[in-house]
Design an enzyme around this catalytic site. Structure first.
Site, PDB file in Angstrom:
ATOM      1  N   PRO A 249      -0.318  24.958 -50.044  1.00  0.00           N
ATOM      2  CA  PRO A 249      -1.462  24.862 -49.131  1.00  0.00           C
ATOM      3  C   PRO A 249      -1.014  24.557 -47.703  1.00  0.00           C
ATOM      4  CG  PRO A 249      -1.867  23.627 -51.144  1.00  0.00           C
ATOM      5  CD  PRO A 249      -0.429  24.035 -51.178  1.00  0.00           C
ATOM      6  N   GLU A 250      -1.678  25.184 -46.737  1.00  0.00           N
ATOM      7  CA  GLU A 250      -1.369  24.920 -45.335  1.00  0.00           C
ATOM      8  C   GLU A 250      -2.214  23.758 -44.826  1.00  0.00           C
ATOM      9  OE1 GLU A 250      -0.516  28.239 -42.878  1.00  0.00           O
ATOM     10  OE2 GLU A 250      -0.106  29.557 -44.573  1.00  0.00           O
TER      11      GLU A 250
ATOM     12  N   LYS B  89       0.782  18.738 -43.947  1.00  0.00           N
ATOM     13  CA  LYS B  89       0.530  18.989 -45.363  1.00  0.00           C
ATOM     14  C   LYS B  89       0.487  17.701 -46.186  1.00  0.00           C
ATOM     15  CE  LYS B  89       2.671  23.522 -44.851  1.00  0.00           C
ATOM     16  NZ  LYS B  89       3.673  24.495 -45.337  1.00  0.00           N
TER      17      LYS B  89
ATOM     18  N   ARG C 223       8.057  11.118 -38.733  1.00  0.00           N
ATOM     19  CA  ARG C 223       9.016  12.204 -38.978  1.00  0.00           C
ATOM     20  C   ARG C 223       8.362  13.586 -38.979  1.00  0.00           C
ATOM     21  NH1 ARG C 223       9.236   9.684 -44.337  1.00  0.00           N
ATOM     22  NH2 ARG C 223       8.233  11.008 -45.899  1.00  0.00           N
TER      23      ARG C 223
ATOM     24  N   ASN D 176       3.049  29.738 -44.015  1.00  0.00           N
ATOM     25  CA  ASN D 176       3.476  31.124 -43.916  1.00  0.00           C
ATOM     26  C   ASN D 176       2.413  32.039 -43.321  1.00  0.00           C
ATOM     27  OD1 ASN D 176       5.682  32.753 -44.254  1.00  0.00           O
ATOM     28  ND2 ASN D 176       5.199  33.352 -46.349  1.00  0.00           N
TER      29      ASN D 176
ATOM     30  N   ARG E 243      11.377  32.001 -47.266  1.00  0.00           N
ATOM     31  CA  ARG E 243       9.970  32.434 -47.315  1.00  0.00           C
ATOM     32  C   ARG E 243       9.860  33.862 -46.808  1.00  0.00           C
ATOM     33  NH1 ARG E 243       6.343  28.217 -47.477  1.00  0.00           N
ATOM     34  NH2 ARG E 243       4.891  29.865 -48.101  1.00  0.00           N
TER      35      ARG E 243
END
Length: 269
Positions: free
Chosen positions: A2-3, A52, A121, A162, A258
């Protein structure tokens, strides 16, 4: 995976259902039993996402830090919760609503300090109002790495996956193999601004639509997209098909593990 828009949407759904309410918490699978026991009977005080990562706050009990990974899901229902089906890592429930978390890469209880370390981070998130794109530009503008890889690096820009990566580069005619340091400041500002406009629509609708009004199926007289992913897109998962704008064959290649999609004509070097 999931984005970022999905995690922000889930945060909103958790807040709508559980914020301010005492929840019953359990781990039918058993892998989060100790954490669920500490949450049981507590009120949800906050629900937020960064990239995410999803964070559910329970006051003094701490935060549940969730990363769905490739296979995780968080799904909701209304009314009394039925008997759990499958491997439910965490169930939150009230008399009116319930939510089942299955298969996440991460589900752990963290302190305020540990939560802050996760934020520190991660790169700026176009869906977080306080995010500063300058931090991303500082890294991109001096990097030899391709812009396509940089957009997927969660330490550089958080939440872009992606689909958004492929689509935003197409929308601005940028070759995905260009080095970050070869982007102009105007191009970066346009990319960030576009992400900050497209991704909230993904939160609102629950799908990714990236084609402009003049390129929709209705406007162009073409068939709508048929794909499990959903949403109208320019190049994502359209390898070998004609570009909506120029007719050239959309290409694909693997980059950093990817699949990358782009139009060699609209995104010429």
């Amino acid at each position: 995976m999931p984005e970022g828009h999905t995690l922000h949407r889930l945060a909103g759904q958790c807040g709508d259902r559980f914020r301010g309410r005492r929840v019953r918490a359990g781990s039918p699978q058993g892998k989060f039993a100790d954490g669920a026991a500490l949450l049981d009977g507590q009120r949800l005080t906050a629900a937020e996402a960064h990239g995410k990562h999803l964070f559910l706050g329970f006051g003094p009990a701490g935060w549940v830090h969730i990363h769905l990974g490739l296979y995780g899901t968080l799904r909701f229902g209304t009314g009394p919760a039925p008997a759990p089906v499958g491997q439910v890592r965490l169930r939150l429930a009230t008399d009116a609503d319930y939510g089942d978390l299955r298969g996440p890469t991460r589900c752990r209880l963290v302190t305020d300090g540990e939560k802050r370390a996760v934020h520190d981070r991660l790169g700026p998130d176009p869906l977080r109002a306080a995010s500063d794109p300058e931090a991303a530009w500082a890294r991109i503008s001096r990097s030899r790495t391709t812009v396509a890889a940089l957009l997927m690096d969660q330490k550089v820009v958080s939440g872009v996956g992606n689909v958004y990566r492929a689509e935003v580069l197409f929308r601005h005619g940028i070759d995905p193999y260009r080095a970050g340091r070869d982007l102009t400041r105007a191009e970066w500002d346009a990319l960030w601004g576009d992400l900050a406009a497209l991704m909230p629509e993904g939160v609102r609708t629950g799908r990714i639509d990236t084609v402009r009004a003049e390129h929709t199926p209705e406007a162009m007289g073409r068939p709508p997209r048929v794909d499990d992913h959903g949403g109208e897109v320019y190049v994502y998962r359209r390898a070998g098909r004609p570009c909506h704008l120029c007719g050239a064959q959309v290409r694909t290649a693997e980059l950093a593990g990817r699949n990358l999609f782009w139009c060699p004509t609209c995104q010429a070097r």
